[in-house]
Write a protein that holds these residues in place. Structure first.
Motif, mmCIF file in Angstrom:
data_model
loop_
_atom_site.group_PDB
_atom_site.id
_atom_site.type_symbol
_atom_site.label_atom_id
_atom_site.label_comp_id
_atom_site.label_asym_id
_atom_site.label_seq_id
_atom_site.Cartn_x
_atom_site.Cartn_y
_atom_site.Cartn_z
ATOM 1 N N GLY A 43 4.808 3.087 0.350
ATOM 2 C CA GLY A 43 5.410 1.802 0.681
ATOM 3 C C GLY A 43 5.911 1.704 2.101
ATOM 4 N N TYR A 44 5.433 2.575 2.982
ATOM 5 C CA TYR A 44 5.958 2.675 4.345
ATOM 6 C C TYR A 44 5.894 1.346 5.097
ATOM 7 C CZ TYR A 44 6.710 4.668 9.012
ATOM 8 O OH TYR A 44 7.205 4.966 10.257
ATOM 9 N N GLY A 45 7.001 0.983 5.713
ATOM 10 C CA GLY A 45 7.058 -0.217 6.539
ATOM 11 C C GLY A 45 7.828 -1.358 5.926
ATOM 12 N N ILE A 46 8.040 -1.287 4.601
ATOM 13 C CA ILE A 46 8.816 -2.315 3.906
ATOM 14 C C ILE A 46 9.947 -1.609 3.167
ATOM 15 C CG2 ILE A 46 8.776 -4.091 2.114
ATOM 16 C CD1 ILE A 46 5.942 -4.754 2.959
ATOM 17 N N SER A 47 11.153 -1.842 3.597
ATOM 18 C CA SER A 47 12.302 -1.027 3.189
ATOM 19 C C SER A 47 12.463 -0.906 1.686
ATOM 20 C CB SER A 47 13.585 -1.588 3.813
ATOM 21 O OG SER A 47 13.816 -2.923 3.368
ATOM 22 N N PHE A 48 12.368 -2.017 0.972
ATOM 23 C CA PHE A 48 12.657 -1.985 -0.468
ATOM 24 C C PHE A 48 11.497 -1.424 -1.294
ATOM 25 C CE2 PHE A 48 11.172 -6.223 0.737
ATOM 26 C CZ PHE A 48 10.109 -6.424 -0.127
ATOM 27 N N ALA A 49 10.348 -1.185 -0.659
ATOM 28 C CA ALA A 49 9.203 -0.599 -1.364
ATOM 29 C C ALA A 49 9.052 0.887 -1.087
ATOM 30 C CB ALA A 49 7.913 -1.325 -0.969
ATOM 31 N N GLU A 50 9.772 1.394 -0.089
ATOM 32 C CA GLU A 50 9.594 2.786 0.299
ATOM 33 C C GLU A 50 10.131 3.737 -0.773
ATOM 34 O OE1 GLU A 50 9.567 2.390 5.175
ATOM 35 O OE2 GLU A 50 11.243 3.418 4.198
ATOM 36 N N ASN A 51 9.298 4.756 -1.068
ATOM 37 C CA ASN A 51 9.654 5.810 -2.034
ATOM 38 C C ASN A 51 9.981 5.279 -3.423
ATOM 39 O OD1 ASN A 51 9.334 8.211 -0.470
ATOM 40 N ND2 ASN A 51 11.209 7.693 0.637
ATOM 41 N N LYS A 52 9.346 4.178 -3.798
ATOM 42 C CA LYS A 52 9.563 3.588 -5.119
ATOM 43 C C LYS A 52 8.249 3.650 -5.912
ATOM 44 C CE LYS A 52 13.843 1.963 -4.484
ATOM 45 N NZ LYS A 52 14.057 2.292 -3.070
#
Length: 276
Positions: free
Chosen positions: A237-246
């Motif tokens: 999800g790199y580049g979109i804060s709320f999608a990262e590592n989810k």
């Protein structure tokens, strides 16, 4: 392209992919975002292949084994001129060739992929064919880390080492997550570096979201007689804060509010890179 231009291109490809997934109502969002830098490094700086040379038998080959991340691949190919960007408006619609996994009905795509565990075997076979034909093209394949649970991956790794395929580079998008959770909990395949080394690969571990490091590493000639494995540590999800590592963003479509926030975040990144 210099590093800043490549970083800008990667951010633009992420934004185009984010928009396409939202419009289509389907897509492997987190997987696309994690490997965008890898594809940009390959297609804009490394691969000896262009739309004009795609039918040339001496071209480099790229096989996307993690075929579910097809949306980013489509956008990169369109941006490189393999087909019109306008065609991507039909993505995932009835009778469109732009479906949810790569198909070689589309210009620029070498092989149909998506059934995980097949890409390394395909690539090893193509690399051996190059050896038999005394051709010097290079073969690249991109796998996921969840994919490493497939037994066929390790048969292919053994094959590649046995036949000394030093014209083969495998890349793992090592983000630590798959659709059902952390790879270490679903089916722990670590240490991947140690395993591939044991199978006879030259292994290099890098930051897979660092364009400069990717390009530099991908341009290092293979050690004679050894296939290479690049373990590219990335953020899903790199580049979109709320999608990262989810893990839930492995295959997820944003809501209207999430879509707008994602667009704003990526546009901010793009604006910052343009002003540097």
């Amino acid at each position: 392209m210099d590093t800043k231009t490549l970083e800008l291109k990667a951010a633009q490809m992420r934004l185009a992919t984010w928009k396409m997934i939202f419009k289509a109502g389907t897509g492997h969002t987190g997987s696309d975002l994690s490997c965008a830098d890898i594809l940009v490094a390959l297609y804009y700086s490394v691969l000896k292949e262009t739309p004009a040379t795609f039918a040339d038998p001496t071209r480099d080959r790229y096989i996307q084994s993690k075929g579910h991340a097809v949306e980013i691949l489509y956008n990169v190919l369109a941006d490189r001129g393999y087909f019109s960007k306008k065609e991507l408006a039909t993505y995932s619609q009835f009778n469109s060739p732009y479906i949810g996994h790569p198909t070689n009905h589309i210009n620029g795509i070498e092989q149909n992929t998506g059934s995980l565990g097949h890409g390394l075997g395909l690539s090893a076979g193509i690399a051996l064919a190059a050896k038999l034909d005394q051709s010097d093209y290079h073969v690249y394949t991109l796998m996921g880390d969840g994919e490493q649970a497939e037994g066929s991956v390790w048969e292919a790794a053994m094959f590649a080492s046995n036949y000394h395929l030093d014209n083969l580079t495998a890349i793992i998008d090592h983000n630590g997550l798959q659709i059902s959770g952390p790879t270490t909990k679903v089916m722990n395949s670590e240490s991947l570096a140690a395993k591939y080394e044991a199978f006879g690969f030259d292994v290099i571990e890098i930051n897979g979201n660092d364009i400069s490091e990717l390009v530099k590493t991908l341009k290092i000639p293979n050690i004679a007689g050894k296939p290479r494995l690049i373990l590219a540590d990335t953020i899903k999800g790199y580049g979109i804060s709320f999608a990262e590592n989810k893990p839930e963003w492995h295959h997820k479509v944003p809501t209207d509010e999430q879509y707008q926030q994602g667009v704003q975040e990526l546009q901010t990144i793009i604006g910052g890179l343009k002003n540097e």
